[in-house]
Design an enzyme around this catalytic site. Structure first.
Site, PDB file in Angstrom:
ATOM      1  N   ASN A 151       0.808  -1.223   0.000  1.00 17.26           N
ATOM      2  CA  ASN A 151       0.000   0.000   0.000  1.00 17.26           C
ATOM      3  C   ASN A 151       0.840   1.270   0.000  1.00 17.26           C
ATOM      4  O   ASN A 151       0.320   2.364   0.217  1.00 17.26           O
ATOM      5  CB  ASN A 151      -0.953   0.007   1.202  1.00 17.26           C
ATOM      6  CG  ASN A 151      -0.203  -0.041   2.532  1.00 17.26           C
ATOM      7  OD1 ASN A 151       1.013  -0.230   2.578  1.00 17.26           O
ATOM      8  ND2 ASN A 151      -0.949   0.126   3.616  1.00 17.26           N
ATOM      9  N   HIS A 169       3.919   7.603   1.156  1.00 16.36           N
ATOM     10  CA  HIS A 169       3.722   6.587   2.200  1.00 16.36           C
ATOM     11  C   HIS A 169       4.764   5.495   1.974  1.00 16.36           C
ATOM     12  O   HIS A 169       4.743   4.823   0.943  1.00 16.36           O
ATOM     13  CB  HIS A 169       2.307   5.998   2.114  1.00 16.36           C
ATOM     14  CG  HIS A 169       2.075   4.847   3.059  1.00 16.36           C
ATOM     15  ND1 HIS A 169       1.152   3.860   2.801  1.00 16.36           N
ATOM     16  CD2 HIS A 169       2.643   4.528   4.257  1.00 16.36           C
ATOM     17  CE1 HIS A 169       1.139   2.998   3.799  1.00 16.36           C
ATOM     18  NE2 HIS A 169       2.047   3.374   4.694  1.00 16.36           N
ATOM     19  N   PRO A 292      -4.017   9.530   5.285  1.00 14.64           N
ATOM     20  CA  PRO A 292      -4.332   9.368   3.866  1.00 14.64           C
ATOM     21  C   PRO A 292      -5.598   8.545   3.662  1.00 14.64           C
ATOM     22  O   PRO A 292      -5.962   7.720   4.500  1.00 14.64           O
ATOM     23  CB  PRO A 292      -3.111   8.616   3.333  1.00 14.64           C
ATOM     24  CG  PRO A 292      -2.680   7.784   4.509  1.00 14.64           C
ATOM     25  CD  PRO A 292      -2.951   8.618   5.733  1.00 14.64           C
ATOM     26  N   GLY A 293      -6.243   8.776   2.531  1.00 16.85           N
ATOM     27  CA  GLY A 293      -7.347   7.925   2.128  1.00 16.85           C
ATOM     28  C   GLY A 293      -6.816   6.771   1.293  1.00 16.85           C
ATOM     29  O   GLY A 293      -5.660   6.373   1.409  1.00 16.85           O
ATOM     30  N   SER A 299      -7.305  12.752   1.204  1.00 14.49           N
ATOM     31  CA  SER A 299      -6.391  12.578   2.329  1.00 14.49           C
ATOM     32  C   SER A 299      -6.461  13.842   3.170  1.00 14.49           C
ATOM     33  O   SER A 299      -6.924  14.891   2.711  1.00 14.49           O
ATOM     34  CB  SER A 299      -4.956  12.346   1.835  1.00 14.49           C
ATOM     35  OG  SER A 299      -4.850  11.145   1.114  1.00 14.49           O
ATOM     36  N   HIS A 316      -4.119   5.938  11.138  1.00 16.54           N
ATOM     37  CA  HIS A 316      -3.004   6.170  10.207  1.00 16.54           C
ATOM     38  C   HIS A 316      -3.489   6.206   8.767  1.00 16.54           C
ATOM     39  O   HIS A 316      -2.690   6.421   7.851  1.00 16.54           O
ATOM     40  CB  HIS A 316      -1.929   5.110  10.383  1.00 16.54           C
ATOM     41  CG  HIS A 316      -2.179   3.820   9.649  1.00 16.54           C
ATOM     42  ND1 HIS A 316      -3.362   3.113   9.751  1.00 16.54           N
ATOM     43  CD2 HIS A 316      -1.393   3.097   8.798  1.00 16.54           C
ATOM     44  CE1 HIS A 316      -3.284   2.025   9.005  1.00 16.54           C
ATOM     45  NE2 HIS A 316      -2.104   1.983   8.419  1.00 16.54           N
ATOM     46  N   GLY A 317      -4.771   5.979   8.539  1.00 21.34           N
ATOM     47  CA  GLY A 317      -5.308   5.976   7.183  1.00 21.34           C
ATOM     48  C   GLY A 317      -6.756   5.551   7.201  1.00 21.34           C
ATOM     49  O   GLY A 317      -7.440   5.645   8.235  1.00 21.34           O
ATOM     50  N   LYS A 389       1.887   3.755  -7.422  1.00 23.78           N
ATOM     51  CA  LYS A 389       1.835   2.715  -6.413  1.00 23.78           C
ATOM     52  C   LYS A 389       3.065   1.832  -6.511  1.00 23.78           C
ATOM     53  O   LYS A 389       3.627   1.615  -7.583  1.00 23.78           O
ATOM     54  CB  LYS A 389       0.584   1.843  -6.596  1.00 23.78           C
ATOM     55  CG  LYS A 389      -0.723   2.579  -6.388  1.00 23.78           C
ATOM     56  CD  LYS A 389      -0.931   2.968  -4.930  1.00 23.78           C
ATOM     57  CE  LYS A 389      -1.095   1.766  -4.039  1.00 23.78           C
ATOM     58  NZ  LYS A 389      -1.434   2.129  -2.648  1.00 23.78           N
TER      59      LYS A 389
END
Length: 390
Positions: A151, A169, A292-293, A299, A316-317, A389
């Site tokens: 992720n 991230h 974050p989203g 986010s 954390h998310g 990503k």
């Protein structure tokens, strides 16, 4: 926030739904003899290894490697620019900036072919006393400044005024996993030798304070936290260089950084205790954090409110709602791609395997933020522009 009494332990939960497997792990945590005061469970909670992700555990005189996790020091960083996204031509964004980032930063399992300058590595540590870190020094010079997989992401975003932000991230790469696994195995063997009352079946083996093993883990864990920060710093430096080449006039504000997998000595309820945050971030009063989203959703830059009931922590998310296997099996690739395309987001979804990181695999970030209104206040809402990503 709801309070449940489990095994005579208060469990404070900032969500109205916890999956069964995560609840079993919460129940296991309440059996620990050295647990301090209560458990705090964040709104992004989901099943982890031993301890659920989105959990905050305070202990007296013990550290639990699996309550920190294997990506030690994993966290977020963000930088605000002085440039409007609308002023960046699409071809510049796609061809110069996005391609440039991909050229400068290895993704997934890749690393640099050449060793990076040692000035980018942590300082102030006695490496000769660290078994795993010392062994990995040659490797981490090629891993620093790399994203990793899962992720982890690089995202270009815009705030409410249309101003460009950069968000990353990432964590400690393979180093954190090696340290986490090594000391978890050591803790398991020691607990068996001591006939510990902590069942090995719950995967929460511990290292007691003032033992050589505790001290060794603590030093290597702190190095991993610092290495993860160095990793994010170097990536951010390279991204800023790519963007500066494309937009020479752009300026960058100082980097915001927050980690979400670590243990630390803190004072709570009048005592010094070891707080484990696994998929949770510090939300002490005035501390600026990042929540974050998922891919394609908002986010948030937040400010901590210092709520003692969460041990001054927040999510954390967004937190997973589907496992990676279930997301690949159940989510519709065409629908996910069409939704992102309709929003004009440059995204990283190419095939069904990418569904494991699609937004449909995650909880609704707006609900998560609403559930922790007593933990943080929102400073800035960010929307995705382009996503890379791992």
């Amino acid at each position: 926030m709801e309070v449940k009494m489990i095994n005579n332990c208060p469990v404070k939960i900032w969500t109205d739904y916890v999956e069964k497997s995560a609840m079993r792990q919460i129940e296991n945590l309440t059996t620990l003899p050295f647990l301090f005061h209560h458990l705090a469970i964040m709104p992004d909670v989901h099943t982890g290894m031993g301890m659920p992700i989105g959990g905050v555990l305070a202990c007296k005189d013990a550290v639990i490697p699996n309550a920190v996790g294997v990506d030690i020091g994993c966290g977020m960083c963000a930088v605000k620019t002085n440039w409007k996204v609308a002023d960046i031509p699409t071809d510049v964004l796609r061809k110069q900036i996005m391609r440039g980032i991909r050229k400068r930063i290895p993704l997934g399992m890749d690393h640099h072919k050449e060793a990076q300058d040692e000035k980018y590595l942590p300082t102030g540590h006695d490496i000769d006393k660290m078994e795993i870190v010392k062994r990995r020094q040659e490797y981490i010079t090629k891993e620093v400044g790399t994203l990793g997989g899962g992720n982890h992401f690089i995202e270009l975003q815009k705030d409410e005024t249309g101003t460009l932000w950069i968000m990353i991230h990432s964590g400690s790469r393979n180093l954190g996993k090696l340290v986490g696994d090594y000391y978890n195995e050591k803790a398991k063997k020691l607990n068996e030798r001591w006939y510990s009352v902590v069942s090995p079946d719950i995967r929460l083996s511990f290292l007691p304070l003032r033992t050589d093993e505790f001290n060794a883990y603590w030093q290597e864990m702190k190095y991993c936290v610092d290495f993860a920060l160095c990793n994010r710093k170097l990536m951010m430096k390279r991204i800023e260089e790519v963007i500066k080449d494309a937009i020479p006039e752009i300026g960058f504000e100082p980097m915001i950084n927050i980690a979400h997998n670590y243990a630390a000595w803190e004072r709570h309820y009048g005592q010094d205790v070891i707080v484990h945050r696994k998929g949770a971030t510090l939300a002490r009063e005035g501390v600026i954090g990042i929540i974050p989203g998922s891919q394609g959703t908002a986010s948030y830059i937040v400010e901590g409110l210092g709520n003692p009931e969460s041990f001054c922590s927040c999510s954390h998310g967004a937190g997973r709602t589907l496992s990676r296997t279930a997301a690949i099996r159940d989510l519709n690739l065409k629908e996910e791609v069409e939704r992102l395309d309709a929003l004009g987001i440059i995204h990283a979804i190419r095939n069904q395997n990418d569904m494991q990181e699609a937004s449909g695999a995650y909880k609704d970030i707006e609900t998560v933020i609403a559930n922790e209104a007593d933990l943080v206040k929102v400073k800035t809402r960010l929307l995705p522009v382009a996503v890379i990503k791992g």
